[in-house]
Design a protein around this motif. Structure first.
Motif, PDB file in Angstrom:
ATOM      1  N   ASP A 112      50.349 -85.560 -78.599  1.00  0.00           N
ATOM      2  CA  ASP A 112      50.176 -86.987 -78.871  1.00  0.00           C
ATOM      3  C   ASP A 112      50.058 -87.774 -77.566  1.00  0.00           C
ATOM      4  OD1 ASP A 112      52.813 -86.691 -78.073  1.00  0.00           O
ATOM      5  OD2 ASP A 112      53.640 -88.007 -79.618  1.00  0.00           O
ATOM      6  N   VAL A 113      50.028 -87.072 -76.439  1.00  0.00           N
ATOM      7  CA  VAL A 113      49.843 -87.711 -75.129  1.00  0.00           C
ATOM      8  C   VAL A 113      48.667 -87.044 -74.390  1.00  0.00           C
ATOM      9  CG1 VAL A 113      52.158 -88.683 -74.799  1.00  0.00           C
ATOM     10  CG2 VAL A 113      51.735 -86.294 -74.197  1.00  0.00           C
ATOM     11  N   PRO A 114      47.446 -87.175 -74.929  1.00  0.00           N
ATOM     12  CA  PRO A 114      46.305 -86.498 -74.302  1.00  0.00           C
ATOM     13  C   PRO A 114      46.027 -86.964 -72.877  1.00  0.00           C
ATOM     14  CG  PRO A 114      45.549 -88.070 -75.936  1.00  0.00           C
ATOM     15  CD  PRO A 114      47.043 -87.970 -76.082  1.00  0.00           C
ATOM     16  N   GLY A 115      46.409 -88.187 -72.539  1.00  0.00           N
ATOM     17  CA  GLY A 115      46.202 -88.679 -71.185  1.00  0.00           C
ATOM     18  C   GLY A 115      46.926 -87.852 -70.141  1.00  0.00           C
ATOM     19  N   LEU A 116      48.096 -87.348 -70.488  1.00  0.00           N
ATOM     20  CA  LEU A 116      48.841 -86.473 -69.580  1.00  0.00           C
ATOM     21  C   LEU A 116      47.994 -85.274 -69.187  1.00  0.00           C
ATOM     22  CD1 LEU A 116      51.456 -85.360 -68.221  1.00  0.00           C
ATOM     23  CD2 LEU A 116      52.040 -84.405 -70.459  1.00  0.00           C
ATOM     24  N   GLN A 123      40.286 -80.949 -71.221  1.00  0.00           N
ATOM     25  CA  GLN A 123      39.282 -81.580 -72.069  1.00  0.00           C
ATOM     26  C   GLN A 123      39.797 -81.641 -73.505  1.00  0.00           C
ATOM     27  OE1 GLN A 123      36.332 -82.795 -70.791  1.00  0.00           O
ATOM     28  NE2 GLN A 123      37.282 -82.213 -68.852  1.00  0.00           N
ATOM     29  N   ARG A 124      39.445 -82.712 -74.205  1.00  0.00           N
ATOM     30  CA  ARG A 124      39.816 -82.821 -75.614  1.00  0.00           C
ATOM     31  C   ARG A 124      38.814 -82.037 -76.442  1.00  0.00           C
ATOM     32  NH1 ARG A 124      41.037 -88.472 -78.471  1.00  0.00           N
ATOM     33  NH2 ARG A 124      42.075 -88.574 -76.478  1.00  0.00           N
ATOM     34  N   PRO A 129      42.082 -87.437 -87.033  1.00  0.00           N
ATOM     35  CA  PRO A 129      42.138 -88.834 -87.458  1.00  0.00           C
ATOM     36  C   PRO A 129      43.383 -89.155 -88.282  1.00  0.00           C
ATOM     37  CG  PRO A 129      40.422 -87.664 -88.656  1.00  0.00           C
ATOM     38  CD  PRO A 129      40.987 -86.708 -87.651  1.00  0.00           C
ATOM     39  N   ASP A 130      43.941 -88.159 -88.943  1.00  0.00           N
ATOM     40  CA  ASP A 130      45.122 -88.389 -89.779  1.00  0.00           C
ATOM     41  C   ASP A 130      46.395 -88.551 -88.958  1.00  0.00           C
ATOM     42  OD1 ASP A 130      43.531 -88.186 -92.071  1.00  0.00           O
ATOM     43  OD2 ASP A 130      43.847 -86.022 -92.184  1.00  0.00           O
ATOM     44  N   SER A 131      46.578 -87.673 -87.984  1.00  0.00           N
ATOM     45  CA  SER A 131      47.829 -87.674 -87.227  1.00  0.00           C
ATOM     46  C   SER A 131      47.715 -88.360 -85.866  1.00  0.00           C
ATOM     47  CB  SER A 131      48.314 -86.237 -87.007  1.00  0.00           C
ATOM     48  OG  SER A 131      47.421 -85.551 -86.144  1.00  0.00           O
ATOM     49  N   GLY A 132      46.483 -88.492 -85.357  1.00  0.00           N
ATOM     50  CA  GLY A 132      46.304 -89.027 -84.013  1.00  0.00           C
ATOM     51  C   GLY A 132      46.577 -88.001 -82.924  1.00  0.00           C
ATOM     52  N   MET A 133      46.834 -86.776 -83.327  1.00  0.00           N
ATOM     53  CA  MET A 133      47.127 -85.710 -82.368  1.00  0.00           C
ATOM     54  C   MET A 133      45.825 -85.140 -81.822  1.00  0.00           C
ATOM     55  SD  MET A 133      50.485 -85.398 -82.277  1.00  0.00           S
ATOM     56  CE  MET A 133      50.921 -83.746 -81.768  1.00  0.00           C
ATOM     57  N   SER A 134      45.866 -84.743 -80.556  1.00  0.00           N
ATOM     58  CA  SER A 134      44.698 -84.164 -79.895  1.00  0.00           C
ATOM     59  C   SER A 134      44.928 -82.699 -79.597  1.00  0.00           C
ATOM     60  CB  SER A 134      44.423 -84.883 -78.570  1.00  0.00           C
ATOM     61  OG  SER A 134      44.039 -86.218 -78.794  1.00  0.00           O
ATOM     62  N   THR A 135      43.879 -81.908 -79.775  1.00  0.00           N
ATOM     63  CA  THR A 135      43.883 -80.528 -79.311  1.00  0.00           C
ATOM     64  C   THR A 135      43.144 -80.528 -77.988  1.00  0.00           C
ATOM     65  OG1 THR A 135      43.886 -79.667 -81.561  1.00  0.00           O
ATOM     66  CG2 THR A 135      43.188 -78.151 -79.816  1.00  0.00           C
ATOM     67  N   MET A 136      43.821 -80.077 -76.948  1.00  0.00           N
ATOM     68  CA  MET A 136      43.286 -80.077 -75.590  1.00  0.00           C
ATOM     69  C   MET A 136      43.083 -78.638 -75.120  1.00  0.00           C
ATOM     70  SD  MET A 136      43.407 -83.417 -75.076  1.00  0.00           S
ATOM     71  CE  MET A 136      43.161 -83.628 -73.318  1.00  0.00           C
ATOM     72  N   VAL A 137      42.145 -78.448 -74.171  1.00  0.00           N
ATOM     73  CA  VAL A 137      41.911 -77.123 -73.604  1.00  0.00           C
ATOM     74  C   VAL A 137      41.737 -77.254 -72.105  1.00  0.00           C
ATOM     75  CG1 VAL A 137      39.396 -77.190 -73.942  1.00  0.00           C
ATOM     76  CG2 VAL A 137      40.564 -74.967 -73.750  1.00  0.00           C
ATOM     77  N   TYR A 138      42.218 -76.226 -71.388  1.00  0.00           N
ATOM     78  CA  TYR A 138      41.994 -76.136 -69.950  1.00  0.00           C
ATOM     79  C   TYR A 138      41.348 -74.792 -69.674  1.00  0.00           C
ATOM     80  CZ  TYR A 138      42.657 -75.860 -64.958  1.00  0.00           C
ATOM     81  OH  TYR A 138      42.441 -75.718 -63.619  1.00  0.00           O
ATOM     82  N   GLU A 139      40.214 -74.825 -69.003  1.00  0.00           N
ATOM     83  CA  GLU A 139      39.504 -73.613 -68.581  1.00  0.00           C
ATOM     84  C   GLU A 139      39.984 -73.278 -67.167  1.00  0.00           C
ATOM     85  OE1 GLU A 139      37.244 -72.069 -70.504  1.00  0.00           O
ATOM     86  OE2 GLU A 139      36.991 -73.601 -72.063  1.00  0.00           O
ATOM     87  N   THR A 140      40.643 -72.140 -67.017  1.00  0.00           N
ATOM     88  CA  THR A 140      41.249 -71.789 -65.728  1.00  0.00           C
ATOM     89  C   THR A 140      40.249 -71.273 -64.702  1.00  0.00           C
ATOM     90  OG1 THR A 140      41.706 -69.500 -66.339  1.00  0.00           O
ATOM     91  CG2 THR A 140      43.404 -71.157 -66.890  1.00  0.00           C
TER      92      THR A 140
END
Length: 147
Positions: A112-116, A123-124, A129-140
């Protein structure tokens, strides 16, 4: 300073209490994802002097799209007295370093803190839209299939 939790076993119970209080996850479940294993790194702890001020833990989740389990940041916690001071970002960047060192190609987070994460180069992938939660990924940049 960010170090593996295994370097400070005296902080183990505090980390379990933090994560249990923050997310109401059973302590017995938390105990399963703090130590390192063959499939994921162990938890990290942020310290200030001789006190713990934050923690980060990993977990493997089976992908619906791949045969292997994906590595996720399962929890990032910063003690309220230390929030807003960059500790969360330090934990996430340390986790990225750990993932690269383990040859992990991608690491994910549901937050819930995608800015972090985005300030650390993530990247998002999806915004619920229901929860406002983001799934984020980092490519190493690691290729786990290369020898």
């Amino acid at each position: 300073m960010i170090v593996p939790l295994t370097e400070h076993p005296e902080f183990h119970e505090v980390v379990v209490q933090w994560l249990h209080s923050e997310w109401s996850v059973a302590a017995s479940e938390i105990e399963t994802f703090l130590p390192p294993s063959d499939v994921r790194p162990g938890a990290l702890v942020a310290t200030s002097g001789d006190q713990p001020i934050g923690a980060l833990a990993f977990k493997r989740h089976q992908s619906r799209f791949q045969s292997s389990a994906e590595l996720w940041i399962n929890a990032v916690y910063v003690h309220p007295d230390h929030r807003g001071q960059g500790v969360g970002g330090q934990l996430v960047r340390a986790a990225m370093d750990v993932c690269r060192a383990h040859g992990v190609a991608q690491v994910f987070a549901y937050t819930d803190v995608p800015g972090l994460y985005s300030t650390c180069g993530w990247q998002r992938l999806f915004l619920s839209p229901d929860s406002g939660m983001s799934t984020m990924v980092y490519e190493t940049g690691c290729n786990p299939n290369s020898d």
